[in-house]
Design an enzyme around this catalytic site. Structure first.
Site, short mmCIF file in Angstrom:
data_model
loop_
_atom_site.label_atom_id
_atom_site.label_comp_id
_atom_site.label_asym_id
_atom_site.label_seq_id
_atom_site.Cartn_x
_atom_site.Cartn_y
_atom_site.Cartn_z
N CYS A 34 -0.36 46.93 15.34
CA CYS A 34 -0.48 45.57 14.80
C CYS A 34 0.51 45.27 13.67
O CYS A 34 0.52 44.16 13.14
CB CYS A 34 -1.91 45.32 14.33
SG CYS A 34 -3.11 45.47 15.67
N HIS A 66 -3.08 41.31 5.26
CA HIS A 66 -3.32 41.67 6.66
C HIS A 66 -4.70 41.16 7.08
O HIS A 66 -4.85 40.59 8.15
CB HIS A 66 -3.20 43.19 6.83
CG HIS A 66 -3.36 43.67 8.23
ND1 HIS A 66 -2.51 43.29 9.24
CD2 HIS A 66 -4.29 44.49 8.80
CE1 HIS A 66 -2.89 43.86 10.38
NE2 HIS A 66 -3.97 44.59 10.13
N GLU A 98 -7.39 47.61 2.07
CA GLU A 98 -6.28 46.76 1.62
C GLU A 98 -6.54 46.25 0.21
O GLU A 98 -5.64 46.26 -0.65
CB GLU A 98 -6.07 45.58 2.57
CG GLU A 98 -4.90 44.69 2.17
CD GLU A 98 -4.60 43.60 3.18
OE1 GLU A 98 -3.52 42.97 3.07
OE2 GLU A 98 -5.43 43.36 4.08
N LYS A 142 -5.52 35.32 9.55
CA LYS A 142 -6.29 35.70 10.74
C LYS A 142 -7.65 35.03 10.78
O LYS A 142 -8.29 34.98 11.83
CB LYS A 142 -6.42 37.22 10.82
CG LYS A 142 -5.10 37.93 11.10
CD LYS A 142 -5.29 39.44 11.22
CE LYS A 142 -3.96 40.16 11.45
NZ LYS A 142 -3.10 40.13 10.25
N HIS A 183 -6.32 37.49 15.57
CA HIS A 183 -5.43 38.64 15.44
C HIS A 183 -4.55 38.74 16.68
O HIS A 183 -5.01 39.12 17.76
CB HIS A 183 -6.25 39.91 15.27
CG HIS A 183 -5.47 41.09 14.79
ND1 HIS A 183 -4.08 41.12 14.79
CD2 HIS A 183 -5.85 42.30 14.30
CE1 HIS A 183 -3.67 42.27 14.32
NE2 HIS A 183 -4.72 43.01 14.01
N PHE A 236 -3.04 50.45 14.01
CA PHE A 236 -3.58 51.72 14.44
C PHE A 236 -2.54 52.81 14.29
O PHE A 236 -1.33 52.58 14.42
CB PHE A 236 -4.00 51.64 15.91
CG PHE A 236 -5.33 50.97 16.14
CD1 PHE A 236 -6.11 50.52 15.10
CD2 PHE A 236 -5.81 50.80 17.43
CE1 PHE A 236 -7.33 49.91 15.31
CE2 PHE A 236 -7.03 50.19 17.67
CZ PHE A 236 -7.80 49.74 16.62
#
Length: 407
Positions: free
Chosen positions: A161, A301, A312, A331, A336, A395
């Site tokens: 991502c 993010h 985060e 998002k 996403h 990931f």
């Protein structure tokens, strides 16, 4: 001396709009694009952020559109927009000095889903000869190069991502090193296939709020329960500043710092303390020649997962202290878009800086006390700042941080 790449053009296609302008307006409006998705009917999670009214036949011609998978159709449309926005003429540019670097999180399961069905019916002769070239990840960059006659470096970046943001970092290095004059960089993905949705659901990564889709994506909220899959594409034109100046191009911003790090911790879970994120933030700031206090905005993010948002937030708190700069999490509105998300959010960060207006985060009803950040909500917030950061993680512990400054 900082190595900078000028951002001279942006092209975007998202669930919020088919152009950069319409996406920006919708994001500033702060309303989620999550809806029930008829293509996902019968699955435990049947919501997504999908792009409506995208006519690939009209944009690309029926013959070309048929050759392309959806993620490549989106990438090509965004690239055409970006080139027009930059006022570039592909018939006149120095083609061997034009690079294309696009991020894609995975190969497309849209094409494979149908072709596997045909194969499983015992009809291999009916499997399309386009099945492989339509779906391999590098085809987005390849088709953009073919369409626009870009004959410089051409490749695809896959960092889950973070792919779209990583592609911009790689392209910036190509530009600033002198390997090319122009780079078309960004990401494209369509993650709405039934297999993709099922896979993420089995991992307990998706929001279960199918009864209230517009409230499903809620980064940093105490009741968040996962992300919502989306699709989209964004392409930014990066140029050597001298090249842009020589041709009289307007510059939206400068990409003046970036960093890519790895958590080296777990295949899908972030490091709980955000150690890799912190390293990326500090390294990107150092590369840009900036201090934490120089940053006036952070595009988070912010996926709306219980562990990711806290990791985060902790990294941001350590780097920026008890009062981090204003944060937004797109998002919550766009969902996403996986490999495209970092490029879409980088484009939004540039627009935020240009307009000096921070879009709101949707659905933040009760902020998680473990995420002590100044998160913009309800309405856009006017702000005066000269530098901003866009975060993207994926990931495998992939972390990419981009630093943008005004021209």
């Amino acid at each position: 001396m900082r190595c900078e790449a000028a951002v001279t053009g942006i092209g975007m296609i998202t669930p919020a709009g088919l152009t950069t302008e319409s996406t920006w307006a919708a994001v500033c409006g702060g309303r989620s694009t999550v809806r029930t998705d008829p293509d996902l009917a019968g699955l435990p999670v049947d919501i997504s952020c999908r792009i409506d009214h995208f006519d690939a036949d009209a944009l690309h011609g029926r013959r070309l559109a048929r050759r392309l998978d959806r993620f490549t159709q989106l990438a090509l449309a965004a690239a055409h927009q970006a080139v027009r926005d930059a006022k570039l003429d592909p018939s006149a540019w120095n083609a061997p000095r034009v690079a294309v670097v696009l991020g894609v999180g995975s190969n497309s399961l849209h094409s494979y889903f149908h072709e596997f069905d045909v194969l499983n019916q015992g009809r291999p002769e009916l499997v399309s000869p386009l099945a492989l070239p339509r779906s391999v990840p590098n085809m987005a960059a390849a088709e953009v190069a073919i369409a626009l006659d870009a004959r410089g470096p051409n490749f695809t970046v896959a960092s889950a991502c973070a792919s779209g943001a990583t592609a911009l970092a790689v392209a910036a290095d190509l530009v600033t090193s002198g390997a090319c004059d122009i780079a078309l960089a960004g990401g494209a993905e369509s993650g709405r296939s039934r297999m993709t949705v099922t896979g993420f659901h089995q991992m307990h990564a998706l929001s279960q709020r199918t009864d209230a889709p517009h409230l499903a994506s809620r980064p940093f909220d105490v009741d968040r329960d996962g992300f919502v899959l989306s699709e989209g594409a964004a392409v930014l034109v990066l140029e050597r500043p001298q090249h842009a100046l020589r041709r009289g191009a307007g510059q939206r911003a400068r990409l003046c710092g970036h960093a890519c790090t790895s958590d080296a911790y777990h295949p899908v879970a972030p490091h709980p303390e955000g150690i890799g994120v912190e390293h990326a933030l500090r390294t990107a700031l150092e590369g840009a020649g900036l201090a934490p206090g120089d940053i006036g905005h952070i595009n988070a993010h912010g996926t709306s997962t219980p562990t990711g948002d806290v990791a985060e937030a902790r990294a941001l708190q350590r780097v920026f202290g008890p009062e981090p700069p204003p944060v937004t999490a797109p998002k919550s509105i766009l969902g996403h878009a996986l490999g495209a998300a970092g490029a879409i959010e980088a484009a939004l960060t540039v627009l935020t800086q240009q307009h000096q207006l921070i879009p709101p985060t949707a659905n933040l009803l009760r902020q998680d006390p473990d995420c002590e950040l100044d998160i913009v909500t309800q309405a856009p917030r006017a702000a005066a700042f000269g530098a901003a950061i866009s975060n993207s993680f994926g990931f495998g512990g992939q972390n990419t941080v981009l630093v943008f400054t005004a021209e």
